[in-house]
Design a protein around this motif. Structure first.
Motif, PDB file in Angstrom:
ATOM      1  N   MET A  40       0.837  -1.190   0.000  1.00 55.85           N
ATOM      2  CA  MET A  40       0.000   0.000   0.000  1.00 55.85           C
ATOM      3  C   MET A  40       0.875   1.243   0.000  1.00 55.85           C
ATOM      4  N   LEU A  41       0.413   2.284  -0.670  1.00 57.88           N
ATOM      5  CA  LEU A  41       1.071   3.590  -0.652  1.00 57.88           C
ATOM      6  C   LEU A  41       0.074   4.620  -0.174  1.00 57.88           C
ATOM      7  N   GLY A  42       0.536   5.553   0.619  1.00 57.72           N
ATOM      8  CA  GLY A  42      -0.339   6.610   1.104  1.00 57.72           C
ATOM      9  C   GLY A  42       0.351   7.953   1.026  1.00 57.72           C
ATOM     10  N   ASP A  43      -0.407   8.969   0.605  1.00 57.36           N
ATOM     11  CA  ASP A  43       0.122  10.327   0.540  1.00 57.36           C
ATOM     12  C   ASP A  43      -1.017  11.267   0.922  1.00 57.36           C
ATOM     13  N   GLY A  44      -1.109  11.582   2.202  1.00 59.01           N
ATOM     14  CA  GLY A  44      -2.207  12.411   2.686  1.00 59.01           C
ATOM     15  C   GLY A  44      -3.513  11.639   2.594  1.00 59.01           C
ATOM     16  N   ALA A  45      -4.483  12.175   1.867  1.00 61.84           N
ATOM     17  CA  ALA A  45      -5.783  11.511   1.717  1.00 61.84           C
ATOM     18  C   ALA A  45      -5.763  10.486   0.585  1.00 61.84           C
ATOM     19  N   THR A  53       0.205  -6.420  -4.703  1.00 63.21           N
ATOM     20  CA  THR A  53       1.219  -5.381  -4.510  1.00 63.21           C
ATOM     21  C   THR A  53       0.950  -4.228  -5.465  1.00 63.21           C
ATOM     22  N   VAL A  54       1.532  -3.089  -5.145  1.00 64.38           N
ATOM     23  CA  VAL A  54       1.399  -1.901  -5.995  1.00 64.38           C
ATOM     24  C   VAL A  54       2.455  -2.004  -7.093  1.00 64.38           C
ATOM     25  N   GLU A  55       2.025  -1.939  -8.348  1.00 65.52           N
ATOM     26  CA  GLU A  55       2.938  -2.061  -9.497  1.00 65.52           C
ATOM     27  C   GLU A  55       3.871  -0.851  -9.560  1.00 65.52           C
ATOM     28  N   GLY A  56       5.166  -1.128  -9.729  1.00 64.46           N
ATOM     29  CA  GLY A  56       6.150  -0.062  -9.911  1.00 64.46           C
ATOM     30  C   GLY A  56       6.560   0.638  -8.628  1.00 64.46           C
ATOM     31  N   ALA A  57       6.025   0.248  -7.509  1.00 59.75           N
ATOM     32  CA  ALA A  57       6.376   0.897  -6.241  1.00 59.75           C
ATOM     33  C   ALA A  57       7.589   0.195  -5.624  1.00 59.75           C
ATOM     34  N   ILE A 101      10.902   6.334  -0.811  1.00 62.43           N
ATOM     35  CA  ILE A 101       9.713   5.588  -1.230  1.00 62.43           C
ATOM     36  C   ILE A 101       9.342   6.108  -2.617  1.00 62.43           C
ATOM     37  N   THR A 102       9.189   5.183  -3.566  1.00 62.90           N
ATOM     38  CA  THR A 102       8.858   5.552  -4.934  1.00 62.90           C
ATOM     39  C   THR A 102       7.606   4.797  -5.355  1.00 62.90           C
ATOM     40  N   GLY A 103       6.669   5.507  -5.987  1.00 62.14           N
ATOM     41  CA  GLY A 103       5.471   4.857  -6.496  1.00 62.14           C
ATOM     42  C   GLY A 103       4.385   5.848  -6.776  1.00 62.14           C
ATOM     43  N   ALA A 104       3.439   5.453  -7.625  1.00 59.95           N
ATOM     44  CA  ALA A 104       2.294   6.284  -8.021  1.00 59.95           C
ATOM     45  C   ALA A 104       2.751   7.619  -8.600  1.00 59.95           C
ATOM     46  N   GLY A 105       3.892   7.602  -9.316  1.00 54.97           N
ATOM     47  CA  GLY A 105       4.386   8.822  -9.953  1.00 54.97           C
ATOM     48  C   GLY A 105       5.037   9.805  -9.008  1.00 54.97           C
ATOM     49  N   LYS A 106       5.248   9.440  -7.745  1.00 55.42           N
ATOM     50  CA  LYS A 106       5.860  10.343  -6.768  1.00 55.42           C
ATOM     51  C   LYS A 106       7.052   9.664  -6.099  1.00 55.42           C
TER      52      LYS A 106
END
Length: 191
Positions: A40-45, A53-57, A101-106
């Motif tokens: 899982m990835l989280g960035d604020g809300a 798993t999250v792809e590319g993270a 931490i890398t993923g979701a374009g950030k």
């Protein structure tokens, strides 16, 4: 930004800069470790949940040290048989510092420096610190008056209890034990 990773059969919520203790991983101190099992990835809300798993993270960390964990005592006993066995176990573990931490374009990175000083060395320095402080106090000329002032303070404290003892009321005298009169009278009547 935070991530939930899976390693050693456990899940950990990590952020850049966190110190993480996980099951033993291979590598030398200072080696880079990458975790691709990001659940899982989280960035604020905004939260991205993987399936599984999250792809590319990815989560990157630096290995600080590999050490033994706390001792676990194993005690076996069979009652009424005289059977008792005590064993101990220390699980090997690895200490990591999460660097990015890398993923979701950030990408979220830790801007600090990873200190590779192992815990055993830090403990040794802490034990020797008292000796260093004592040697510095002995060498400094200003430390001598401070020690003399400390020596005078306990003398005043000793005088105070003596004054308090004089002002205390007198103690009661101990009570006398009564002699058993009735038991002696019964014996003479029976004879």
């Amino acid at each position: 930004m935070y991530a939930v990773i899976r390693t050693g059969g456990k899940q950990y919520r990590v952020e850049p800069g966190d110190v993480l203790v996980v099951e033993k991983l291979g590598g030398e101190p200072g080696a880079d470790v990458a975790f691709s099992d990001v659940l899982m990835l989280g960035d604020g809300a905004a939260v991205t949940v993987g399936a599984p798993t999250v792809e590319g993270a990815a989560v990157n960390a630096t290995l600080i040290e590999t050490r033994k964990g706390e001792k676990v005592r194993i005690f076996k006993k069979i009652r009424r048989q005289g059977y008792r066995r005590t064993r101990g176990h220390r699980q090997p573990e690895t200490v990591l510092r999460v660097t990015s931490i890398t993923g979701a374009g950030k990408t979220a990175a830790w801007d600090g420096v990873v200190d590779l000083t192992p815990k055993a060395l830090l403990d040794a320095k802490a034990r020797n610190l008292k000796a260093v402080v004592a040697s510095l106090e002995a060498a400094a000329p200003a430390a001598a008056p401070a020690k003399a002032a400390k020596a005078k303070a306990p003398a005043k404290a000793k005088a105070a209890p003596a004054e308090a003892a004089e002002a205390a009321p007198a103690e009661k005298p101990a009570a006398k034990k009564a002699a058993p009169k009735k038991a002696a009278a019964k014996k003479t009547d029976a004879e």
